[in-house]
Design an enzyme around this catalytic site. Structure first.
Site, PDB file in Angstrom:
ATOM      1  N   TYR A 132      -7.908   2.746   8.499  1.00  0.00           N
ATOM      2  CA  TYR A 132      -6.467   2.520   8.390  1.00  0.00           C
ATOM      3  C   TYR A 132      -5.895   2.629   9.799  1.00  0.00           C
ATOM      4  CZ  TYR A 132      -1.827   2.970   6.136  1.00  0.00           C
ATOM      5  OH  TYR A 132      -0.530   2.801   5.727  1.00  0.00           O
ATOM      6  N   ARG A 185       4.451  -9.384  10.407  1.00  0.00           N
ATOM      7  CA  ARG A 185       4.825  -8.185  11.169  1.00  0.00           C
ATOM      8  C   ARG A 185       3.785  -7.101  10.914  1.00  0.00           C
ATOM      9  NH1 ARG A 185       6.742  -3.392  11.095  1.00  0.00           N
ATOM     10  NH2 ARG A 185       6.519  -3.346   8.833  1.00  0.00           N
ATOM     11  N   LYS A 203      -5.327  -0.878   2.840  1.00  0.00           N
ATOM     12  CA  LYS A 203      -4.441  -0.166   1.917  1.00  0.00           C
ATOM     13  C   LYS A 203      -5.124   0.072   0.572  1.00  0.00           C
ATOM     14  CE  LYS A 203      -0.311   0.075   4.038  1.00  0.00           C
ATOM     15  NZ  LYS A 203       0.608   1.213   4.104  1.00  0.00           N
ATOM     16  N   GLU A 275       3.610  -5.884   1.916  1.00  0.00           N
ATOM     17  CA  GLU A 275       3.121  -5.168   3.086  1.00  0.00           C
ATOM     18  C   GLU A 275       3.308  -6.005   4.360  1.00  0.00           C
ATOM     19  OE1 GLU A 275       2.040  -1.714   4.529  1.00  0.00           O
ATOM     20  OE2 GLU A 275       1.847  -2.031   2.380  1.00  0.00           O
ATOM     21  N   ASP A 276       3.984  -5.435   5.339  1.00  0.00           N
ATOM     22  CA  ASP A 276       4.109  -6.028   6.675  1.00  0.00           C
ATOM     23  C   ASP A 276       4.703  -7.431   6.682  1.00  0.00           C
ATOM     24  OD1 ASP A 276       3.205  -3.683   7.644  1.00  0.00           O
ATOM     25  OD2 ASP A 276       1.267  -4.383   8.341  1.00  0.00           O
ATOM     26  N   ASP A 298       5.986  -0.902   0.883  1.00  0.00           N
ATOM     27  CA  ASP A 298       5.539   0.343   1.509  1.00  0.00           C
ATOM     28  C   ASP A 298       6.254   0.596   2.824  1.00  0.00           C
ATOM     29  OD1 ASP A 298       3.883   2.647   1.453  1.00  0.00           O
ATOM     30  OD2 ASP A 298       2.581   1.727   2.952  1.00  0.00           O
ATOM     31  N   ASP A 299       6.589  -0.467   3.558  1.00  0.00           N
ATOM     32  CA  ASP A 299       7.251  -0.288   4.851  1.00  0.00           C
ATOM     33  C   ASP A 299       8.669   0.235   4.668  1.00  0.00           C
ATOM     34  OD1 ASP A 299       5.054  -1.531   6.388  1.00  0.00           O
ATOM     35  OD2 ASP A 299       5.645  -3.321   5.297  1.00  0.00           O
ATOM     36  N   ASN A 440       3.674   2.731  14.571  1.00  0.00           N
ATOM     37  CA  ASN A 440       2.226   2.525  14.636  1.00  0.00           C
ATOM     38  C   ASN A 440       1.923   1.203  15.348  1.00  0.00           C
ATOM     39  OD1 ASN A 440       1.248   4.791  13.156  1.00  0.00           O
ATOM     40  ND2 ASN A 440       1.998   3.850  11.278  1.00  0.00           N
ATOM     41  N   ASN A 484       2.133   9.994   7.369  1.00  0.00           N
ATOM     42  CA  ASN A 484       1.303   8.839   7.019  1.00  0.00           C
ATOM     43  C   ASN A 484       1.644   8.371   5.608  1.00  0.00           C
ATOM     44  OD1 ASN A 484      -0.877   7.083   6.407  1.00  0.00           O
ATOM     45  ND2 ASN A 484      -2.163   8.152   7.892  1.00  0.00           N
TER      46      ASN A 484
END
Length: 584
Positions: A132, A185, A203, A275-276, A298-299, A440, A484
């Site tokens: 990760y 992203r 993930k 995600e992202d 999640d972001d 991150n 995290n």
């Protein structure tokens, strides 16, 4: 068939080069002759050894070797899974480069699934940064050159109009969790296009290892609409569509077809984790589908939940309650505004004050400076609730001196923005300043743990997004916490699954935060930690899952009835275990 008669390859006795008979006509095939990719299925050990779900390597017992045609296919020694874990750990530790460790772990996952999860779970603090963040970021950047075997589904513009059919190509039918990205992203690394697949794969590995969701129930998906990354577009090894990113109506139509197909194929209760995605798409997608699908970003939401848990835990060290503190964010994107909103929701819940009132203690700084009311007309919609009455301020240090926050949170994606002057300003205004450098990977972190402790004379309560080693300052050892997301989303997802929840509401995120904060012990506080150690992550995930499920039942979102009496026990019993199974 060839000219109406059967081709005689299978019965042909002629051997190729004196070797084994060419049963399938492989040696006789040429570029201009089509061949059929035949597969003979035999219940043999050879097949088992090459199926990561069933392979146990040298752990197959003598009885299993006889029963499943494994004699001669393995060396004669039988060793247990624990010994295999020791061997693999020694092997991975030999690598000095983190990306090489990542590749070794991915190779193991493709060969022996249970051993991969056993190794990861037994040594989670050491190997989490490998599979990760931060290593997964570098893996995504170089995914084209390290790409070996497809993991997950790739849905591109070429599949538009056929997405339901593409989902049917995935061999597992009982999917419970999908993690999907469009790669625009990736962490703080920008647009990596199709190479963002490393994120959904990583993930979902954690969904299984940390949350106990079965691997066969997890599906990583990358949606490829192109990339604006010129370096990738000019790279011959790039594995995605080589054109600029599609936006607007065509993008919206593809995503809508995807979301419709997911629900049609897997049902109402499949969890889709975004995600992202870039800020504009992330907020729009969450808003569009949260009322019709079981969706989670999640972001925005996972980061918010884990940060809120750390802040609630930090109150034990600094005193007071949430209303006594003032928060300043550097970064007003998905993570920053998501955390700010969840802090406001929790504060409002605890005090019964209106949201607009509690928001006044939360300030955000973006690339143009402090977000204030005079800028409201030019702000994106998700920033507007944070535009308070104040004169414009462009510098972070000046914002700290004027706002006098007790908590500084970095979600900017810009490394080393918490300078010595910034940390010193926080330390001059607070006995114990709370400093969270959340961006991150490590290179994008707003400051290091050593900088935070040194520049605050050892008074800072620090946590980061990526892991940092312990720091010795003035004869005392400080153990930095890691905010995290892996603390939250595996247990959160398990809670949704085991309750059969059909929607995600903010109250479920608050329940997850409260459960995580409650797992911090006095021993952790004595080390300056505001998060529990990852070594106990399965137990932490079980408590988060139980709290989330309880709230889902309370709100009438759960469909798995009746409600289990002991939800923690039920969560623990629901978890996938990576121990080897015995074969008849």
């Amino acid at each position: 068939m060839d000219g109406g008669s059967m081709v005689a390859d299978i019965d042909d006795n002629v051997t190729s080069g004196g070797g084994v008979r060419d049963v399938y006509g492989e040696d006789k095939a040429s570029e201009d002759r089509f061949v059929t990719p035949w597969s003979v299925s035999v219940a043999s050990g050879y097949t088992m050894l090459r199926d990561p779900r069933f392979n146990k390597g040298l752990a197959f017992t003598e009885k299993e070797r006889d029963a499943h045609y494994l004699r001669g296919l393995l060396p004669p020694t039988v060793i247990c899974q624990e010994t295999q874990v020791k061997k693999l750990l020694r092997h991975i530790r030999q690598y000095q480069v983190p990306l090489h460790k990542y590749m070794a772990m991915m190779d193991l996952q493709e060969r022996n699934e249970r051993l991969f999860y056993k190794l990861l779970l037994d040594h989670v603090e050491e190997l989490l940064p490998v599979v990760y963040t931060p290593t997964v970021g570098e893996a995504c950047q170089k995914y084209g050159s390290i790409f070996m075997k497809p993991q997950g589904l790739y849905i591109s513009l070429k599949e538009k109009g056929r997405i339901l059919e593409v989902l049917g190509n995935w061999p597992e039918k009982n999917i419970q969790v999908i993690v999907v990205t469009d790669g625009e992203r990736i962490l703080g690394l920008g647009d990596l296009g199709c190479q963002g697949m490393g994120i959904p794969v990583g993930k979902l590995s954690l969904y299984t290892a940390l949350g106990g969701v079965r691997p066969s129930a997890c599906l990583p998906i990358t949606i490829d609409v192109g990339t604006n990354n010129e370096e990738l577009l000019n790279d011959e090894l790039y594995i995605g569509l080589k054109h600029r990113r599609v936006t607007g109506q065509e993008y919206a139509e593809l995503l809508n077809e995807f979301m419709t197909a997911v629900k049609q194929n897997y049902g109402e209760k499949v969890l889709v984790q975004f995600e992202d995605f870039a800020n504009h798409n992330a907020f729009d997608l969450l808003e569009k589908y949260r009322s019709s699908h079981l969706v989670f970003n999640d972001d925005i939401q996972g980061t918010a939940s884990v940060v809120l848990a750390g802040l609630v835990a930090a109150l034990k060290l600094v005193g007071g309650n949430l209303t006594d503190h003032r928060f300043l964010f550097l970064g007003a994107g998905e993570a920053g505004t998501g955390i700010a909103e969840l802090i406001a929701l929790e504060t409002s819940k605890r005090t019964n004050l209106p949201l607009d009132e509690v928001r006044k203690n939360i300030w955000l700084v973006d690339s143009k400076g402090l977000i204030v009311s005079s800028r409201k007309e030019s702000l994106q919609h998700f920033k507007q609730p944070w535009a308070h009455e104040h004169e414009p301020v462009t510098e972070l240090v000046e914002a700290i001196n004027q706002i006098k926050p007790t908590v500084l949170i970095g979600t900017s994606g810009q490394g080393r923005t918490f300078t010595k002057e910034v940390v010193a300003a926080m330390a001059s205004n607070n006995e114990k300043p709370i400093i969270l450098a959340l961006s991150n990977p490590t290179s994008q972190s707003e400051c290091t743990a050593e900088e935070a402790y040194t520049w605050s004379q050892g008074r800072a309560i620090f946590a980061s997004g990526s892991p940092f080693a312990s720091v010795e300052y003035d004869g005392k050892v400080f153990v930095p916490g890691q905010a995290n997301n892996a603390y939250i989303f595996p247990g959160f997802g398990l809670g949704l699954i085991m309750s059969g929840s059909i929607r995600v509401l903010d109250d479920l995120l608050l329940a997850a935060s409260e459960a995580l904060a409650s797992q911090v012990t006095q021993e952790d506080y004595d080390k300056g930690l505001i998060y529990p150690p990852f070594t106990n992550i399965r137990n932490i995930s079980a408590h988060i899952a139980a709290n989330v499920a309880a709230k889902a039942y309370e709100l009438g979102l759960a469909t798995r009835l009746p409600q289990p009496k002991d939800l923690v026990k039920y969560a623990e019993n629901s978890m996938y275990t990576p121990a080897y199974r015995s074969y008849r």
